[in-house]
Structure formats: structure tokens, C-alpha cells
Design a protein around this motif. Structure first.
Motif, mmCIF file in Angstrom:
data_model
loop_
_atom_site.group_PDB
_atom_site.id
_atom_site.type_symbol
_atom_site.label_atom_id
_atom_site.label_comp_id
_atom_site.label_asym_id
_atom_site.label_seq_id
_atom_site.Cartn_x
_atom_site.Cartn_y
_atom_site.Cartn_z
ATOM 1 N N UNK A 142 0.799 -1.459 0.112
ATOM 2 C CA UNK A 142 0.027 -0.117 0.041
ATOM 3 C C UNK A 142 0.969 1.061 -0.061
ATOM 4 N N UNK A 143 0.273 2.385 -0.223
ATOM 5 C CA UNK A 143 1.094 3.602 -0.034
ATOM 6 C C UNK A 143 -0.034 4.692 0.432
ATOM 7 N N UNK A 144 0.578 5.619 1.503
ATOM 8 C CA UNK A 144 0.001 6.818 1.875
ATOM 9 C C UNK A 144 0.760 8.071 1.769
ATOM 10 N N UNK A 145 0.003 9.107 1.927
ATOM 11 C CA UNK A 145 0.629 10.358 2.108
ATOM 12 C C UNK A 145 1.709 10.578 3.147
ATOM 13 N N UNK A 146 2.203 11.667 3.039
ATOM 14 C CA UNK A 146 3.212 11.989 4.451
ATOM 15 C C UNK A 146 2.591 12.249 5.480
ATOM 16 N N UNK A 147 1.089 12.711 5.272
ATOM 17 C CA UNK A 147 0.526 12.858 6.711
ATOM 18 C C UNK A 147 -0.576 11.576 7.052
ATOM 19 N N UNK A 148 -0.237 10.296 6.250
ATOM 20 C CA UNK A 148 -1.119 9.406 6.381
ATOM 21 C C UNK A 148 -2.299 9.215 5.702
ATOM 22 N N UNK A 149 -2.580 10.338 5.077
ATOM 23 C CA UNK A 149 -3.941 9.984 4.204
ATOM 24 C C UNK A 149 -3.842 9.592 2.934
ATOM 25 N N UNK A 150 -4.832 9.615 2.168
ATOM 26 C CA UNK A 150 -4.979 8.958 0.599
ATOM 27 C C UNK A 150 -4.353 7.645 0.566
ATOM 28 N N UNK A 151 -4.718 6.810 1.266
ATOM 29 C CA UNK A 151 -4.233 5.545 1.361
ATOM 30 C C UNK A 151 -4.744 4.562 0.067
ATOM 31 N N UNK A 152 -3.873 3.976 -0.532
ATOM 32 C CA UNK A 152 -4.294 3.194 -1.862
ATOM 33 C C UNK A 152 -3.525 1.891 -1.946
ATOM 34 N N UNK A 153 -4.082 0.879 -2.281
ATOM 35 C CA UNK A 153 -3.477 -0.230 -2.781
ATOM 36 C C UNK A 153 -2.489 -0.174 -4.046
ATOM 37 N N UNK A 154 -1.070 -0.282 -3.755
ATOM 38 C CA UNK A 154 -0.089 -0.154 -4.879
ATOM 39 C C UNK A 154 -0.258 -1.300 -5.817
ATOM 40 N N UNK A 155 0.168 -2.464 -5.084
ATOM 41 C CA UNK A 155 0.317 -3.801 -5.730
ATOM 42 C C UNK A 155 -0.175 -4.752 -5.066
ATOM 43 N N UNK A 156 -0.782 -6.085 -5.786
ATOM 44 C CA UNK A 156 -1.294 -7.180 -4.845
ATOM 45 C C UNK A 156 -0.679 -8.349 -5.550
ATOM 46 N N UNK A 157 -1.039 -9.382 -5.253
ATOM 47 C CA UNK A 157 -0.528 -10.682 -5.474
ATOM 48 C C UNK A 157 0.883 -11.121 -4.689
ATOM 49 N N UNK A 158 0.933 -10.444 -3.560
ATOM 50 C CA UNK A 158 2.299 -10.772 -3.107
ATOM 51 C C UNK A 158 1.980 -11.472 -1.858
ATOM 52 N N UNK A 159 2.961 -12.369 -1.470
ATOM 53 C CA UNK A 159 2.698 -13.195 -0.229
ATOM 54 C C UNK A 159 3.297 -12.624 0.856
ATOM 55 N N UNK A 160 4.475 -12.411 0.888
ATOM 56 C CA UNK A 160 5.190 -11.657 2.057
ATOM 57 C C UNK A 160 6.315 -11.212 1.642
ATOM 58 N N UNK A 161 6.411 -10.017 1.416
ATOM 59 C CA UNK A 161 7.514 -9.064 0.845
ATOM 60 C C UNK A 161 8.243 -8.512 2.171
ATOM 61 N N UNK A 162 9.675 -8.790 2.369
ATOM 62 C CA UNK A 162 10.183 -8.066 3.849
ATOM 63 C C UNK A 162 11.309 -7.589 3.277
ATOM 64 N N UNK A 163 11.405 -6.896 1.848
ATOM 65 C CA UNK A 163 12.404 -6.034 1.194
ATOM 66 C C UNK A 163 11.993 -5.380 0.159
ATOM 67 N N UNK A 164 12.387 -4.041 0.147
ATOM 68 C CA UNK A 164 11.986 -3.479 -1.185
ATOM 69 C C UNK A 164 12.780 -2.128 -1.148
ATOM 70 N N UNK A 165 13.075 -1.668 -2.500
ATOM 71 C CA UNK A 165 13.922 -0.607 -2.771
ATOM 72 C C UNK A 165 13.527 0.327 -3.965
ATOM 73 N N UNK A 166 13.548 1.619 -4.049
ATOM 74 C CA UNK A 166 13.379 2.180 -5.338
ATOM 75 C C UNK A 166 14.628 2.631 -6.056
#
Length: 427
Positions: free
Chosen positions: A234-258
Motif C-alpha cells: 500500500x502507499x499513503x501520503x506523508x500525513x497518513x492520508x489518501x491510502x491506496x493499494x499499490x500492488x497485489x498478488x504478493x505473499x510476504x515481502x520483507x524487502x523493497x527499494x526504489x
């Protein structure tokens, strides 16, 4: 938006949408209630009576034993590995963008700060961060470029402006981005797959991976999980608002980077109980919002799950860019942005393999690396640092996360040994 959030905190203005009691409904122990009250005070820049946490000893038998283990670690020529800090239960790590102070999450109740005051590349001081706050599985730690530390717990998200400059005081400015019980439905809390990770994107939004609690979820959970982003990002704004689902179909991710192109890379742990050699782990690449990465129809790579083998997978399911060794438990990852390592490492991906827990012949407990070509194509994933798993199947350590220090060296966390390692390169 992030600058407005910071300004509100510094002004002592409580943001109504963010400020909420940290307690679930019903009675609470006195200590938990007191710490919840402390969090409310910190949101309003008021002092508490919390004392500074004691230092974690950095010398003695434990440190000596860890250094002895590190003599057994194999690295490419020119690289060396040293003990950077003794940190109990060290999991996800985040390097402060200004002073280089290291923040370390755990799967227990503490977040630690690691300080190298004399810049000799060995920690001088390790203490618990914000000891007045009652954390619950504060595994996820990440920084924005302007120095806001985000801590993602099992079911809450907190923010700490300028954390690396004010962390030495037990009282720190704090904000609640997602109140307790609102990151996932409280009824879906589990002891399994609850170690969250986060990253702040170039868009200023905070991206949070939400592992789903099952090996393979039952069909009746799928609609709820899809809407909540469980088994996704999921992703949220810096103030916690506007939550949205960014990606699905993932079992358990414990690592990510841009990456530099703003796309998101992430690891994914795949289905257990299908045999030693299947399915593979995954390294995935999200290039836009709304992508589905195939779970639970696929257990890993192209391997179908038994539970969903008779159902048609999404036609647009995104396949992994790289298949990783089965059951090696690939966790934290980072793209190498430093300048210390040889040019061939620039832009490549380091991955921490935690190691098998239910494979008859364990694999993993090492740091992997995959080079990235100028065309954006990923090379083969190969071992970079290994030796924590002996030939007898004994774990001498279990890497969890990797992060690039300001000097270009690579830090590796290990929750089994309770340590942070530093890998450096000398010509």
C-alpha cells in the motif's frame, strides 16, 4: 504535504486525522496506558518522565564471538567485513540521510539507534529509541530525504521528524500516521508474516508491504485482502492520508527499494510445504500502480499452488524478474547507490538471505548480489558474502537486511547474532 506535516508537529499542533489513542478498546495495563499517554504528550511536544535507555555493551565475549565468526565469511577480492555494532534482534535498518545515524527495527518491542561519533566506522553507542513509546513489532524503519523517520509496526504507523538529530533525548517529536488497529483489520492480526517494511518514494508517499498471514490464504479472504492491501503493498501520503493499494498478488515481502527511475523492486517469500526444491523465491519489479504479481495462484515463479491449481490466474499477472533459491528466505534488499565499491556494483541489487527454516538441507544465510546493466537489465543473482551456514547445517548468523552507508559501505543486519556488519572495499 510532508513539509506541512513537519511544520504542524514543530508548532505543537495536533492533527485531528492523525492523533488517536494508541490503545485498543477495553481495559489496558497501567504501564501500557502510561506509555500511550506519553505518546500523546510527544505529539504535542510536551515532556515526559521517561529516562534514557541504557547502552547496549559493544565489547566483551559476545562481540569477540561475532568477530570470530566473521573470519569465516567469504567475500570477493578487495572486500572485508567487520562488526559495526552489537544490536539485539536487529532486523530492518535505515540510515539517516544527514548524519548517518542508523535506526534498527526488531520483531519485538524496541527500535535501536546506532551512533558512530568518531567516524571510525565502528559504533560507539547503541540505545533504544523513544523508550517511552510502547512499540509492537516495530520491524519497518525508513527515512524520507528530508529526515522524517517512519516506523511501521504490526498494526500502526508512526513518524518522527528530524529523528537523527533529536534521538538522544527520550522525548522526541512524534506523529501517528495510521492509528493502532487501522493498518490492517484487527481481526486479521497474526503472529505470522507481520514484520512490515517501508520505503519513501520520490512522490513523497510511504510504501508499506503487508504480508498476509497464511501459507496460502483461503478463497473467502481474498476480497478483504485485496481491498485492504494485505498480501500486497500500500502507499499513503506523508500525513497518513489518501491510502491506496499499490500492488497485489504478493505473499510476504520483507524487502523493497526504489530505483533511480522511480520503479520499485521487492523480494517475496514463497509457499512452504511444496518440497525442498520448489517453488523459487522471487525478486519482482513494479513499474506502475495496480500490478498483480500472481499469488496465490502461483506459489513462486511459474509453480502453481495446490489450493488454486483449478482456478485461472489473472491474465496480466507479472512474473518475477529473477527466481531465487527455493526456501532461502530472501528478505531485505537495496540498490547500491554508493561510490566506494567498484563500478560493476553501481545500481546493482544486494539481497539478504535469512536462510531456510523447514528445508531438509538448509540454504541461504548469505548476502546475494545481482548486477544491473546500463540498459536496466538485471544480471544473474549470485552469492556475495557467505559462510554463516556451516556444512553441518548450523547457522552462525542469519542476515536480514542491507543498507548503504553514507560512505558507500554496505551494512548487513543479523537478528540471530544480534549484530550489524559493515562490508567495505579497499583498492
Amino acid at each position: 504535504m510532508r513539509s506541512l506535516f513537519i511544520a504542524a508537529l514543530w508548532a505543537g499542533v495536533a492533527l485531528p486525522a492523525l492523533v488517536a489513542p494508541a490503545l485498543a478498546q477495553g481495559a489496558a495495563p497501567a504501564e501500557t496506558k502510561a506509555k500511550a499517554d506519553d505518546l500523546e504528550k510527544l505529539q504535542n511536544l510536551r515532556s515526559t518522565d521517561t529516562q534514557a535507555a541504557p547502552e547496549i555493551p559493544q565489547t566483551g565475549r559476545r562481540a569477540d564471538a561475532i568477530r570470530k565468526t566473521l573470519t569465516k565469511i567469504k567475500l570477493p577480492e578487495g572486500f572485508k567485513i567487520d562488526l559495526y555494532a552489537v544490536v539485539p534482534d536487529a532486523r530492518a535498518i535505515a540510515v539517516g540521510p544527514n548524519a548517518g545515524v542508523l535506526f534498527v527495527g526488531t520483531r519485538k518491542t524496541k527500535v535501536y539507534t546506532v551512533t558512530d561519533r568518531d567516524k571510525d566506522r565502528v559504533a560507539d553507542e547503541v540505545r533504544a529509541f523513544a523508550p517511552g513509546i510502547a512499540f509492537k513489532i516495530p520491524n519497518g524503519v525508513c527515512f524520507s530525504k528530508d529526515g522524517v523517520l517512519t516506523i511501521v509496526e504490526q498494526n500502526r504507523v508512526l513518524a518522527f521528524p528530524a529523528a537523527e538529530f533529536f534521538y538522544e533525548n527520550p522525548d522526541v517529536a512524534a506523529g501517528i500516521l495510521v492509528k493502532e488497529g487501522a493498518l490492517i483489520p484487527a481481526g486479521e492480526e497474526s503472529f505470522n508474516h507481520t514484520a512490515r517494511v517501508c520505503r519513501v518514494g520520490a512522490d513523497g508517499k510511504t510504501y508499506i508491504a503487508l504480508g498476509q498471514p497464511y501459507n496460502v490464504p483461503p478463497a473467502e479472504k481474498m476480497d478483504l485482502y485485496r481491498k485492504a492491501g494485505i498480501g500486497g503493498i500500500i502507499r499513503i501520503d506523508a500525513d497518513g492520508k489518501n491510502r491506496e493499494v499499490f500492488a497485489t498478488g504478493i505473499r510476504n515481502s520483507v524487502g523493497m527499494d526504489f530505483a533511480a527511475d522511480k520503479s520499485l523492486w521487492f523480494t517475496d517469500n514463497q509457499v512452504d510445504g511444496m518440497g525442498d526444491d520448489k517453488p523459487p523465491g522471487e525478486l519482482n519489479h513494479a513499474t506502475k500502480a495496480g500490478e498483480n504479481f500472481g499469488f496465490p495462484w502461483y506459489g513462486g515463479g511459474a509453480v502453481r499452488t495446490v489450493e488454486y491449481k483449478d482456478q485461472t490466474p489473472p491474465a496480466d499477472a507479472v512474473a518475477p524478474v529473477a527466481e531465487l533459491p527455493p526456501h532461502a528466505a530472501d528478505l531485505g534488499m537495496t540498490l547500491y547507490t554508493g561510490k566506494q565499491f567498484p563500478a560493476s556494483y553501481k545500481g546493482g541489487i544486494f539481497i539478504a538471505e535469512h536462510g531456510s527454516w523447514n528445508r531438509t538441507e538448509p540454504v541461504g544465510a548469505r548476502v546475494m548480489f545481482a548486477p544491473m546493466g546500463a540498459d536496466g537489465k538485471l544480471g544473474a543473482v549470485k552469492p556475495f558474502a557467505e559462510g554463516w551456514l556451516t556444512g553441518d547445517g548450523e547457522y552462525l548468523g542469519r542476515p536480514v537486511d542491507v543498507a548503504v552507508m553514507l560512505d558507500g559501505s554496505l551494512l548487513v543486519s543479523d537478528d540471530s547474532a544480534g549484530a550489524i556488519y559493515r562490508i567495505s572495499y579497499e583498492k
